[in-house]
Design a protein around this motif. Sequence first.
Motif, mmCIF file in Angstrom:
data_model
loop_
_atom_site.group_PDB
_atom_site.id
_atom_site.type_symbol
_atom_site.label_atom_id
_atom_site.label_comp_id
_atom_site.label_asym_id
_atom_site.label_seq_id
_atom_site.Cartn_x
_atom_site.Cartn_y
_atom_site.Cartn_z
ATOM 1 N N THR A 451 -1.802 92.769 32.234
ATOM 2 C CA THR A 451 -2.404 93.271 30.996
ATOM 3 C C THR A 451 -3.029 94.638 31.252
ATOM 4 N N TYR A 452 -2.699 95.597 30.399
ATOM 5 C CA TYR A 452 -3.258 96.943 30.496
ATOM 6 C C TYR A 452 -4.065 97.251 29.239
ATOM 7 N N PRO A 453 -5.384 97.329 29.326
ATOM 8 C CA PRO A 453 -6.184 97.770 28.177
ATOM 9 C C PRO A 453 -6.108 99.291 28.043
ATOM 10 N N ILE A 454 -5.988 99.771 26.830
ATOM 11 C CA ILE A 454 -6.039 101.211 26.588
ATOM 12 C C ILE A 454 -6.994 101.473 25.436
ATOM 13 N N ILE A 513 2.284 104.824 33.029
ATOM 14 C CA ILE A 513 2.091 103.592 33.784
ATOM 15 C C ILE A 513 3.445 103.144 34.321
ATOM 16 N N ASP A 514 3.516 103.015 35.628
ATOM 17 C CA ASP A 514 4.764 102.686 36.319
ATOM 18 C C ASP A 514 4.842 101.170 36.539
ATOM 19 N N ILE A 523 -0.239 94.976 26.281
ATOM 20 C CA ILE A 523 -1.043 96.173 26.023
ATOM 21 C C ILE A 523 -2.133 95.779 25.046
ATOM 22 N N LEU A 524 -3.369 95.913 25.454
ATOM 23 C CA LEU A 524 -4.495 95.676 24.556
ATOM 24 C C LEU A 524 -4.976 97.036 24.059
ATOM 25 N N ILE A 582 -0.286 93.427 22.129
ATOM 26 C CA ILE A 582 1.167 93.343 22.006
ATOM 27 C C ILE A 582 1.778 93.059 23.380
ATOM 28 N N ARG A 583 2.949 92.430 23.375
ATOM 29 C CA ARG A 583 3.600 92.010 24.626
ATOM 30 C C ARG A 583 5.048 92.470 24.616
#
Length: 633
Positions: A451-454, A513-514, A523-524, A582-583
């Motif tokens: 999970t990547y928060p932005i 982001i790799d 993605i949060l 979202i996923r």
Amino acid sequence: MKKDELPQAGGEGQDEEKPSGTTAKKTRIPLLFIGAAIVFVVVVLALGLGLGLGLKHKKGAAGGTQSSNGTLPSSANGTSGTSPDISFARPSWRRNPLDYELDLSWDINAAPTTRVFNLTVSEIQAAPDGVLRPLLVINGQFPGPLIRVNQGDRVLVNVTNQLVNGTSMHWHGFYQNGTNWMDGTTSITQCAIPPGESFLYNFTVEQFGTYWYHSHFSTQYTDGLVGPFIVHSPEEAKIQEMYDFDQVVLLQDYYHDLSTALLPGYLASGNENAEPLPDNGLIQGTNFFNCSSYDSDSGYTCYQNSTRAIFNVAQGKRYRFRLINTGAFGEFQVSIDNHTIQVIEADSTLVQPVTVSRLPIHIAQRYSIVFHANQTATNYWFRAHMNDLCFSAENPVLDTDVRALITYTNTTSDPTESVDWASALDGSCEDLALSDLVPYDPLPAPQVDITYPIEVSFQIGNFALDKAYINSTTWVPDTIPTLNQAVAGLHANDANFTTSGVSSAYDASQLIIDVPTYKVIDILINSLDEGAHPFHLHGHQFWIMASGAHGDFNWNSYPTLNMTNPMRRDTLTVDAFGWALIRFKADNPGLWAFHCHISWHMEAGLLMQWQTRDDIMKGWTIPSDVLALCNAK
């Protein structure tokens, strides 16, 4: 690839669209005849410029004075005025509305073939709503031509640039699996097509549904470079029984000035959160505008003979409207007076039919609606109300009630029995409720790996410029496409290009982001901004796991998320100070933009990228014609 090197597609089913042209022999013509011919042509242009689809309006108070000879000014900065309210043939630059009607005899079961299209982009003077301005057009017309293919078809699109600036063409919503360099995203997957040059886009379509194409160079598509892209499939058979006619409907907000003239003021210091406001809205590239809205010294030339779009319907028939919001800033709330509508598709995902009276559609989104022409045989309004409640200010010349005519009687008179829905317009900029959108074909969401928060925000940056940020990065287009950099770095075994997570291999203006190998990513998105943002992910569809109009995501809710059949799409609205989770499967190799589709916001820097499947990309060789774009003069 040069235009004259375009490969020829063979076999049945080949579609080819070429710009028309004429040639003439040189000959002597008496000067008197030449003069008469010139006067005739000028009068024809002056009378025909504003006319479109046939629904006309009586002339109101003039915003200025008509030029003494009635001729068409050569510049949009000329004298403001009006021309007589008369009927005339559709001007050559206005697209025939019949072009967007889809013949249901199209063979959705045809074997895959190669289809060839030619798109030439140029600039003209035109008046889609009666106000003369420079307009960017494709094959000399606005909006762009329909591209129509079947799932599995190979598509060759030769784009020729006759502009003074570079350009590109993005195929919105397509995976481009294995052809990342055909995504058309300037500074990410290619350099721009230089003026006077051509480039051949060559890819195979893996999906079906309602899509569109547009320039992905700065704010260029705002000025006219848009068109519909429809893909059919045998899977459509299960829903075709729901309707008798199939129609593409383009919606867009519209400005009376070029975006290049508006952009510097938007980014200027002291202008925080003050996006340029539309002057009008268009349906099928046309609308009425009241010329008296402008003073005589406004600098605009306005012709009062502009028109609204017309949709002819037959009593008892059912109509599918494929709605596409091709605008730059404004969300629309779509309704048809006296008729309910059923939503059956959202961003190319078929959904279980849901009946609504109003449908919100934000920038870059697509919905298919079906309505039954079962009312009294008269005329009704089709409304695309522009939601200015989400704007930071008001534009006094903007009429937010953008309308077209639904006519049972093939007449152009204003409706007398048409009644708008009593339900109030939504004051927020939100998508249709997630609970209303259930995919027709279930596809469970996979378990998440990372999970990547932005965070999304606007900040006052260097020189007090108002810039957009994702986390701490504001995007600036790079001179070398990031795809080119990634492939070269992977070939060189540069460890900076293979580090999982936020990459350090690129310039500081690139948040990338790799994800080196296959993973499932969440993605949060947390918005710290007072405006709504329609976020689009290139190369993928995503599952919408959860969203909220305010507050924060409850991490404890992870075990209770809908995994069975959550909604899938490629463009999602995140409301002001809202959030969304979202996923997506990071299984499609390449460099993929993730950005707000409001053109002003993207140009302010609201874009990041995902680098996926280094294990596949390291074996790539970018085609020579793609690389050559960066070396063209």
